[in-house]
Design a protein around this motif. Structure first.
Motif, PDB file in Angstrom:
ATOM      1  N   LYS A 100       0.830  -1.201   0.000  1.00  0.00           N
ATOM      2  CA  LYS A 100       0.000   0.000   0.000  1.00  0.00           C
ATOM      3  C   LYS A 100       0.866   1.254   0.000  1.00  0.00           C
ATOM      4  O   LYS A 100       0.592   2.217  -0.735  1.00  0.00           O
ATOM      5  CB  LYS A 100      -0.929   0.006   1.218  1.00  0.00           C
ATOM      6  N   ALA A 101       1.919   1.248   0.808  1.00  0.00           N
ATOM      7  CA  ALA A 101       2.813   2.408   0.866  1.00  0.00           C
ATOM      8  C   ALA A 101       3.541   2.603  -0.461  1.00  0.00           C
ATOM      9  O   ALA A 101       3.673   3.729  -0.949  1.00  0.00           O
ATOM     10  CB  ALA A 101       3.815   2.233   1.999  1.00  0.00           C
ATOM     11  N   LEU A 102       3.993   1.501  -1.069  1.00  0.00           N
ATOM     12  CA  LEU A 102       4.736   1.604  -2.318  1.00  0.00           C
ATOM     13  C   LEU A 102       3.854   2.035  -3.479  1.00  0.00           C
ATOM     14  O   LEU A 102       4.346   2.645  -4.440  1.00  0.00           O
ATOM     15  CB  LEU A 102       5.409   0.269  -2.633  1.00  0.00           C
ATOM     16  N   ILE A 137      11.675   6.577  -9.451  1.00  0.00           N
ATOM     17  CA  ILE A 137      12.577   7.200 -10.409  1.00  0.00           C
ATOM     18  C   ILE A 137      13.174   6.114 -11.307  1.00  0.00           C
ATOM     19  O   ILE A 137      13.054   4.917 -11.026  1.00  0.00           O
ATOM     20  CB  ILE A 137      13.712   7.969  -9.694  1.00  0.00           C
ATOM     21  N   ASP A 138      13.796   6.540 -12.385  1.00  0.00           N
ATOM     22  CA  ASP A 138      14.450   5.595 -13.293  1.00  0.00           C
ATOM     23  C   ASP A 138      15.614   4.921 -12.574  1.00  0.00           C
ATOM     24  O   ASP A 138      16.501   5.592 -12.032  1.00  0.00           O
ATOM     25  CB  ASP A 138      14.962   6.352 -14.522  1.00  0.00           C
ATOM     26  N   GLN A 196      12.431   0.662 -12.071  1.00  0.00           N
ATOM     27  CA  GLN A 196      12.203   1.876 -11.297  1.00  0.00           C
ATOM     28  C   GLN A 196      12.612   1.613  -9.854  1.00  0.00           C
ATOM     29  O   GLN A 196      12.557   0.483  -9.368  1.00  0.00           O
ATOM     30  CB  GLN A 196      10.722   2.278 -11.342  1.00  0.00           C
ATOM     31  N   GLN A 197      13.030   2.677  -9.162  1.00  0.00           N
ATOM     32  CA  GLN A 197      13.405   2.578  -7.762  1.00  0.00           C
ATOM     33  C   GLN A 197      12.857   3.760  -6.977  1.00  0.00           C
ATOM     34  O   GLN A 197      12.628   4.837  -7.543  1.00  0.00           O
ATOM     35  CB  GLN A 197      14.935   2.549  -7.610  1.00  0.00           C
ATOM     36  N   LEU A 198      12.657   3.552  -5.677  1.00  0.00           N
ATOM     37  CA  LEU A 198      12.455   4.684  -4.800  1.00  0.00           C
ATOM     38  C   LEU A 198      13.781   5.405  -4.658  1.00  0.00           C
ATOM     39  O   LEU A 198      14.834   4.772  -4.596  1.00  0.00           O
ATOM     40  CB  LEU A 198      11.987   4.221  -3.416  1.00  0.00           C
ATOM     41  N   ALA A 199      13.732   6.707  -4.623  1.00  0.00           N
ATOM     42  CA  ALA A 199      14.964   7.479  -4.449  1.00  0.00           C
ATOM     43  C   ALA A 199      15.635   7.113  -3.135  1.00  0.00           C
ATOM     44  O   ALA A 199      14.979   7.013  -2.092  1.00  0.00           O
ATOM     45  CB  ALA A 199      14.654   8.971  -4.488  1.00  0.00           C
ATOM     46  N   ASP A 200      16.954   6.863  -3.189  1.00  0.00           N
ATOM     47  CA  ASP A 200      17.694   6.552  -1.970  1.00  0.00           C
ATOM     48  C   ASP A 200      17.540   7.688  -0.969  1.00  0.00           C
ATOM     49  O   ASP A 200      17.680   8.862  -1.302  1.00  0.00           O
ATOM     50  CB  ASP A 200      19.178   6.356  -2.284  1.00  0.00           C
ATOM     51  N   GLY A 201      17.251   7.337   0.264  1.00  0.00           N
ATOM     52  CA  GLY A 201      17.138   8.343   1.308  1.00  0.00           C
ATOM     53  C   GLY A 201      15.813   9.059   1.366  1.00  0.00           C
ATOM     54  O   GLY A 201      15.632   9.950   2.207  1.00  0.00           O
ATOM     55  N   SER A 202      14.854   8.696   0.499  1.00  0.00           N
ATOM     56  CA  SER A 202      13.536   9.325   0.578  1.00  0.00           C
ATOM     57  C   SER A 202      12.858   8.900   1.882  1.00  0.00           C
ATOM     58  O   SER A 202      13.170   7.841   2.441  1.00  0.00           O
ATOM     59  CB  SER A 202      12.676   8.904  -0.612  1.00  0.00           C
ATOM     60  N   PRO A 203      11.930   9.706   2.413  1.00  0.00           N
ATOM     61  CA  PRO A 203      11.274   9.343   3.676  1.00  0.00           C
ATOM     62  C   PRO A 203      10.628   7.957   3.633  1.00  0.00           C
ATOM     63  O   PRO A 203      10.726   7.197   4.599  1.00  0.00           O
ATOM     64  CB  PRO A 203      10.230  10.453   3.854  1.00  0.00           C
ATOM     65  N   PRO A 245      21.379   0.384   3.952  1.00  0.00           N
ATOM     66  CA  PRO A 245      19.934   0.619   4.076  1.00  0.00           C
ATOM     67  C   PRO A 245      19.170   0.013   2.901  1.00  0.00           C
ATOM     68  O   PRO A 245      19.534   0.240   1.741  1.00  0.00           O
ATOM     69  CB  PRO A 245      19.828   2.147   4.099  1.00  0.00           C
ATOM     70  N   PRO A 246      18.143  -0.794   3.174  1.00  0.00           N
ATOM     71  CA  PRO A 246      17.398  -1.449   2.095  1.00  0.00           C
ATOM     72  C   PRO A 246      16.824  -0.455   1.088  1.00  0.00           C
ATOM     73  O   PRO A 246      16.379   0.646   1.450  1.00  0.00           O
ATOM     74  CB  PRO A 246      16.285  -2.188   2.844  1.00  0.00           C
ATOM     75  N   ARG A 247      16.838  -0.870  -0.173  1.00  0.00           N
ATOM     76  CA  ARG A 247      16.275  -0.092  -1.271  1.00  0.00           C
ATOM     77  C   ARG A 247      15.079  -0.852  -1.844  1.00  0.00           C
ATOM     78  O   ARG A 247      14.869  -2.019  -1.517  1.00  0.00           O
ATOM     79  CB  ARG A 247      17.342   0.150  -2.348  1.00  0.00           C
ATOM     80  N   PHE A 248      14.336  -0.189  -2.730  1.00  0.00           N
ATOM     81  CA  PHE A 248      13.101  -0.779  -3.250  1.00  0.00           C
ATOM     82  C   PHE A 248      13.026  -0.551  -4.757  1.00  0.00           C
ATOM     83  O   PHE A 248      13.323   0.545  -5.235  1.00  0.00           O
ATOM     84  CB  PHE A 248      11.888  -0.172  -2.550  1.00  0.00           C
TER      85      PHE A 248
END
Length: 229
Positions: free
Chosen positions: A19-21, A27-28, A44-51, A81-84
């Motif tokens: 749900k959060a994702l 981003i690319d 695509q990835q969530l930006a590193d360090g985003s809230p 730190p895990p990335r997505f």
């Protein structure tokens, strides 16, 4: 060592992540790799360090901390730190090897670095929700296709060549991260893991206490000899 660790996240946790994702700012994925990786990476990835990445990453680390199997296998010293990421519409990542050293952001301080010994992928979608998307890991025994249930994680040596097959239906969501282990050598980590598993099995079977104490001493003395801190 290639190891499947089940149920790092339960169904309720997976649903919360999904749900959060769904509302995440993607981003690319090419923006997060070097020139060689960018040639074969389409995701695509969530930006590193985003809230959102920080929040969900902290939840992943807390779930890993509660898994004895994960700790026995990884012997983690430091974890990036895990990335997505998200693959859909033909998204893929061609054959590549992960970087040997990665930068770790530290708020208000210069970036630190860590060695990558173990690569990890935590699946966040059920296998029947998408076509393709297999993580294919190449080692001396050939190629291994990995497509796990949501909430499960795969661990494999960061030195392995690997790829993600194109996703032709649906979307594949996952968290991925790297571990610097207390024990750098994969073969030694495997021996310690197998010894630990044997000790646990003998304990459950009610084996002689003196024998268990001796084996436990061997485990810790090997770890003491091989650990890097």
């Amino acid at each position: 060592m290639l190891l499947h660790v089940p149920a790092i996240l339960d169904a309720a946790q997976v649903a919360r992540f999904r749900k959060a994702l769904d509302g995440g700012e993607w981003i690319d994925g090419k923006a997060t790799v070097g020139a060689q990786g960018a040639q074969v990476k389409r995701n695509q990835q969530l930006a590193d360090g985003s809230p959102l990445a920080r929040e969900l990453g902290a939840a992943v680390l807390a779930a890993l901390a509660a898994s004895p199997l994960y700790h026995a296998a990884a012997l983690p010293l430091r974890t990036l730190p895990p990335r997505f990421n998200r693959y859909q519409g033909g998204g893929t990542y061609g054959m590549h090897v992960d970087g040997s050293v990665m930068h770790v952001a530290r708020p208000g301080q210069p970036p630190d670095t860590m060695r990558t010994d173990i690569s990890c992928t935590l699946f966040l979608c059920e296998p029947d929700e998408y076509d393709g998307g297999e993580l294919v890991i190449h080692d001396t025994y050939g190629e291994h296709e990995v497509k796990l249930p949501a909430g499960d994680v795969i661990l494999y040596p960061s030195s392995s060549l690997h790829r993600v097959e194109p996703v032709t239906r649906g979307a594949r969501l996952a968290s991925f991260f790297w571990v610097q282990s207390l024990v750098r050598d994969d073969a030694r980590r495997r021996m310690l893991f197998e010894l630990d598993a044997s000790i646990q099995s003998l304990t459950r079977s009610g084996a002689d206490r003196a024998v268990l104490l001796q084996l436990t001493g061997v485990y810790h003395n090997l770890l003491r000899q091989w650990a890097e801190t």
